[in-house]
Write a protein that holds these residues in place. Structure first.
Motif, PDB file in Angstrom:
ATOM      1  N   LEU A  16      -8.052   3.981   1.030  1.00 41.90           N
ATOM      2  CA  LEU A  16      -7.783   3.363  -0.259  1.00 41.90           C
ATOM      3  C   LEU A  16      -8.865   3.686  -1.287  1.00 41.90           C
ATOM      4  N   LYS A  46      -8.375   7.207  -2.478  1.00 43.42           N
ATOM      5  CA  LYS A  46      -7.200   7.267  -3.356  1.00 43.42           C
ATOM      6  C   LYS A  46      -7.523   6.732  -4.743  1.00 43.42           C
ATOM      7  N   ASP A  92      -7.370   8.979  -7.940  1.00 44.09           N
ATOM      8  CA  ASP A  92      -6.448   8.512  -8.979  1.00 44.09           C
ATOM      9  C   ASP A  92      -7.161   8.440 -10.327  1.00 44.09           C
ATOM     10  N   GLU A 144       1.141   4.465  -2.668  1.00 45.90           N
ATOM     11  CA  GLU A 144       1.134   5.869  -2.245  1.00 45.90           C
ATOM     12  C   GLU A 144       2.375   6.606  -2.737  1.00 45.90           C
ATOM     13  N   THR A 145       3.517   5.953  -2.685  1.00 44.29           N
ATOM     14  CA  THR A 145       4.754   6.571  -3.152  1.00 44.29           C
ATOM     15  C   THR A 145       4.669   6.915  -4.635  1.00 44.29           C
ATOM     16  N   LEU A 195       1.899   7.240  -6.456  1.00 42.78           N
ATOM     17  CA  LEU A 195       0.873   8.264  -6.677  1.00 42.78           C
ATOM     18  C   LEU A 195       1.410   9.646  -6.315  1.00 42.78           C
ATOM     19  N   GLN A 196       2.191   9.711  -5.252  1.00 43.11           N
ATOM     20  CA  GLN A 196       2.806  10.985  -4.866  1.00 43.11           C
ATOM     21  C   GLN A 196       3.802  11.438  -5.920  1.00 43.11           C
ATOM     22  N   SER A 208       0.839  -1.203   0.000  1.00 41.11           N
ATOM     23  CA  SER A 208       0.000   0.000   0.000  1.00 41.11           C
ATOM     24  C   SER A 208       0.875   1.254   0.000  1.00 41.11           C
ATOM     25  N   ALA A 209       1.929   1.230   0.779  1.00 40.67           N
ATOM     26  CA  ALA A 209       2.861   2.366   0.814  1.00 40.67           C
ATOM     27  C   ALA A 209       3.533   2.560  -0.540  1.00 40.67           C
TER      28      ALA A 209
END
Length: 191
Positions: free
Chosen positions: A91, A94, A98, A47-48, A50-51, A43-44
């Motif tokens: 989630l 996101k 997204d 996120e990484t 997407l960031q 999951s991280a």
């Protein structure tokens, strides 16, 4: 040689069985913890990525603005979608943000088609290459997350792991799914 009594044999059997049960219980619990941490790590990773994409958007927008100054609607849409992605908490949020950002990027790329000089710009080309690589990383991170979520969810629902999962509060995790309607191509208008 002294013969063991029936009671002593039963006691040894009970102790060995209890030890084996204890080792199995600890192993099962630790396995569940490991799978849950794998899901968190994946999951991280999403996120990484997407960031990373969200961080590329301002550079892309500023490059396009120089060529397409009158395309303010798409620029605003991109900024709002980026803000929604950065501010998403769970989630599902996101995934929805997204999808909105992906749609806005698709519309931006359609606008870019009207500006051949922009497509030839080295900075724009480099940014598009970065964005393309990031999109691939996001797709891989989503797949890896969903694979880890599937393994974890399956483990906590099957016997005998379900006993420890219920006993220690292990709960299922959501899959990273595309937002409703994201399978349709974005509407683009050149009014």
């Amino acid at each position: 040689m002294k013969k063991l009594s029936g009671g002593m044999i039963a006691l040894i059997f009970i102790v060995v069985a209890a030890l084996l049960l204890g080792v199995w219980a600890v192993s099962s619990y630790n396995g569940l913890v490991g799978l849950r941490e794998e899901v968190s790590g994946q999951s991280a990773n999403i996120e990484t990525q997407l960031q990373r994409r969200a961080d590329l958007i301002p550079n892309l927008v500023s490059t396009v603005k120089g060529y397409a100054a009158h395309e303010t609607e798409i620029m605003t849409e991109l900024a709002e979608a980026r803000s929604a992605l950065v501010g998403a908490g769970n989630l599902a949020e996101k995934a929805e943000a997204d999808a909105a950002l992906s749609g806005a990027l698709s519309r931006l790329l359609m606008v870019v088609e009207n500006y051949p000089d922009l497509k030839a710009d080295a900075q724009f080309t480099a940014l598009m290459d970065e964005l393309s690589g990031t999109e691939n990383r996001i797709a891989v991170a989503r797949k890896d997350y969903n694979d880890a979520a599937k393994t974890y969810n399956k483990k906590i629902k099957t016997f005998p792991s379900v006993i420890f999962a219920n006993m220690f509060g292990f709960e299922g995790v959501e899959y990273f799914e595309a937002a409703a309607g994201s399978e349709a191509p974005p509407a683009v208008s050149f009014d």
